[in-house]
Design a protein around this motif. Structure first.
Motif, PDB file in Angstrom:
ATOM      1  N   ASP A 159      15.723  17.435  55.921  1.00 53.72           N
ATOM      2  CA  ASP A 159      15.031  18.586  57.285  1.00 53.72           C
ATOM      3  C   ASP A 159      13.545  17.830  57.761  1.00 53.72           C
ATOM      4  O   ASP A 159      13.624  16.628  57.648  1.00 53.72           O
ATOM      5  N   ASN A 168      20.979  21.535  56.128  1.00 52.68           N
ATOM      6  CA  ASN A 168      20.340  21.227  54.049  1.00 52.68           C
ATOM      7  C   ASN A 168      18.711  21.012  54.860  1.00 52.68           C
ATOM      8  O   ASN A 168      17.733  20.674  54.993  1.00 52.68           O
ATOM      9  N   HIS A 169      18.301  22.297  54.092  1.00 48.27           N
ATOM     10  CA  HIS A 169      17.060  22.900  54.648  1.00 48.27           C
ATOM     11  C   HIS A 169      16.861  22.951  52.825  1.00 48.27           C
ATOM     12  O   HIS A 169      16.574  24.338  52.777  1.00 48.27           O
ATOM     13  N   THR A 170      15.392  21.693  51.979  1.00 46.69           N
ATOM     14  CA  THR A 170      15.394  21.622  50.886  1.00 46.69           C
ATOM     15  C   THR A 170      13.904  21.629  51.087  1.00 46.69           C
ATOM     16  O   THR A 170      13.136  21.641  50.073  1.00 46.69           O
TER      17      THR A 170
END
Length: 368
Positions: free
Chosen positions: A185, A52-54
Motif C-alpha cells: 500500500d 492489498n489496499h489497507t
C-alpha cells in the motif's frame, strides 16, 4: 605529481556515495507524486483488481493536492544560497554534515509522512516543507565538497558519477513506487525509501570527510595528488567575491534562465504526470502503470545527460536537444484533456522562450 589509480581511491568512493546520496534525495522527492494517486479516495474506473489496499485514503480536492505536491519546492529554494555560503565558508567542518544531515532530515520526515497524512493535509504540507528545507542544502554542500576533492582533469568524470544518482533516483523510484502501491500500500513507499536513506547516512557519516587532508583512510599519494592539482585553483574561501561582475554577466543569466525553463517542465512532469494519467479516463492508467510510463521519459533524459557528459560536449546543440525533448513531452503528454491544456501551453511557452534566449545569448567559453 603522478596520477593515482581510480580503483579503490577515496575520491571515487566519495563519487559513488554522492551518487547514492542523490539517488536517495531524488527518490524521496518524487515518490509522493506516484503515491498521491493511491492516497486519494477515487473510484477505480478501469475495473482492474486491487491487491492489498489497507492504508487510509483521503478526500483532497485538486487545490489541496497542488499545495501538497508543491510545498516541497517552496522551502527547497530558500536554503540553497544560505547552504552554499555556510558550506564554502566552513568547508573544513560543515560541508559533509550539511549534506548528510540535510538528506537525513528529509529521510526522517519521509518516514513520518503516513502519520502526517492521517493528521490532515496541513500537517502533510508542513512535513513536505521541512523536507524541502533539508534537500535545499544538498547541491550547495555537494559543490563545496567537490571544490576540495575533484582534480581538474577528473572533475567531469567524478561529477558525472555523482550526479547520475539524481536521474537514477527518479528512474527507479517512479516505477517502483507504483509497484509498491499496487502490491502493498502507499505507506510502504515512504517506509522503504526511508530505510534506504538511513543506510546511506550511516555510510556517509562513517566513510566521508570534508577534505582530503581530514580523511582518515586516504593514501598519502592520493592526498598529495589531489592537493597539488588544486593548488593553482582559485580559492573559494577568499574574502573578495566579485558580485558586481557576477550579476552583470550575461552568460550567467542565460544559464539561470535556461535552467529555470528546463526545470519548470521537468518538475511539472515529475509531480503531476501520475495524477494526469489517473484522471485521463481515456488512457485508463493505473498508479502502478503511471510510474512505469514516466520511466520512459526519465530513462531517455538520463541517457542524453550521461552521453553529453561522456562526450564532453560543450555546444549549444545538446542544450537545444534537451529543450526540444522537454517541449515534446510537455505538448504530447499534457495536451489531451481540456483542463490540462493550460499546463501544456504554459510549459511549452516557457521552454520556447528559454531555448530562444539561450540560442541568441548562450556562450560556452570560460568567463574571467
Amino acid at each position: 605529481m603522478v596520477k593515482t589509480p581510480a580503483c579503490c581511491s577515496s575520491r571515487y568512493g566519495l563519487s559513488l556515495l554522492s551518487c547514492y546520496g542523490l539517488f536517495v534525495a531524488y527518490a524521496l522527492r518524487v515518490n509522493l507524486s506516484v503515491a498521491m494517486v493511491d492516497m486519494l479516495n477515487n473510484t477505480d474506473a478501469s475495473g482492474s483488481p486491487k491487491h492489498n489496499h489497507t492504508a487510509s485514503v483521503y478526500d483532497w480536492d485538486s487545490e489541496t493536492q497542488g499545495w501538497i505536491l508543491g510545498s516541497f519546492f517552496f522551502s527547497y529554494i530558500l536554503t540553497q544560497i544560505p547552504g552554499g555560503y555556510l558550506a564554502i565558508r566552513n568547508l573544513r567542518y560543515v560541508a559533509k554534515w550539511l549534506l548528510g544531515l540535510g538528506i537525513l532530515g528529509t529521510v526522517i520526515f519521509t518516514l513520518l509522512t503516513p502519520m502526517a497524512a492521517d493528521l490532515g493535509a496541513g500537517y502533510l504540507i508542513a512535513v513536505r516543507v521541512l523536507e524541502g528545507i533539508g534537500e535545499g542544502l544538498t547541491f550547495p554542500a555537494m559543490h563545496a565538497m567537490w571544490a576540495s576533492w575533484a582534480p581538474p582533469m577528473e572533475r567531469s568524470r567524478l561529477l558525472t558519477i555523482a550526479y547520475t544518482g539524481a536521474q537514477l533516483g527518479t528512474v527507479v523510484a517512479l516505477p517502483l513506487s507504483g509497484q509498491i502501491c499496487f502490491y502493498l500500500d502507499w505507506t510502504w513507499v515512504f517506509y522503504i525509501f526511508g530505510i534506504v536513506g538511513i543506510v546511506w547516512f550511516i555510510l556517509w557519516a562513517l566513510l566521508v570527510s570534508n577534505t582530503p587532508s581530514t580523511h582518515l583512510r586516504i593514501s598519502e599519494q592520493e592526498r598529495l595528488y589531489i592537493t597539488s592539482t588544486l593548488n593553482k585553483a582559485i580559492s573559494l574561501t577568499g574574502d573578495h567575491i566579485p558580485w558586481g561582475s557576477i550579476l552583470k554577466s550575461m552568460p550567467l543569466w542565460v544559464i539561470v534562465l535556461a535552467h529555470f525553463s528546463y526545470h519548470w517542465t521537468f518538475y511539472t512532469l515529475l509531480t503531476l504526470l501520475p495524477t494526469y494519467m489517473n484522471e485521463d479516463a481515456g488512457r485508463s492508467c493505473h498508479k502502478h502503470k503511471s510510474g512505469t510510463l514516466k520511466l520512459v521519459y526519465y530513462v531517455t533524459f538520463g541517457m542524453v545527460t550521461l552521453d553529453r557528459w561522456l562526450l564532453k560536449a560543450k555546444t549549444k546543440v545538446w542544450w537545444m536537444a534537451g529543450f526540444e525533448f522537454e517541449l515534446g513531452c510537455s505538448s504530447v503528454l499534457l495536451n489531451t484533456i481540456e483542463e490540462w491544456q493550460s499546463v501544456s501551453y504554459i510549459s511549452t511557452g516557457i521552454n520556447l522562450f528559454g531555448a530562444a534566449f539561450y540560442t541568441l545569448f548562450g556562450q560556452v567559453e570560460d568567463q574571467h
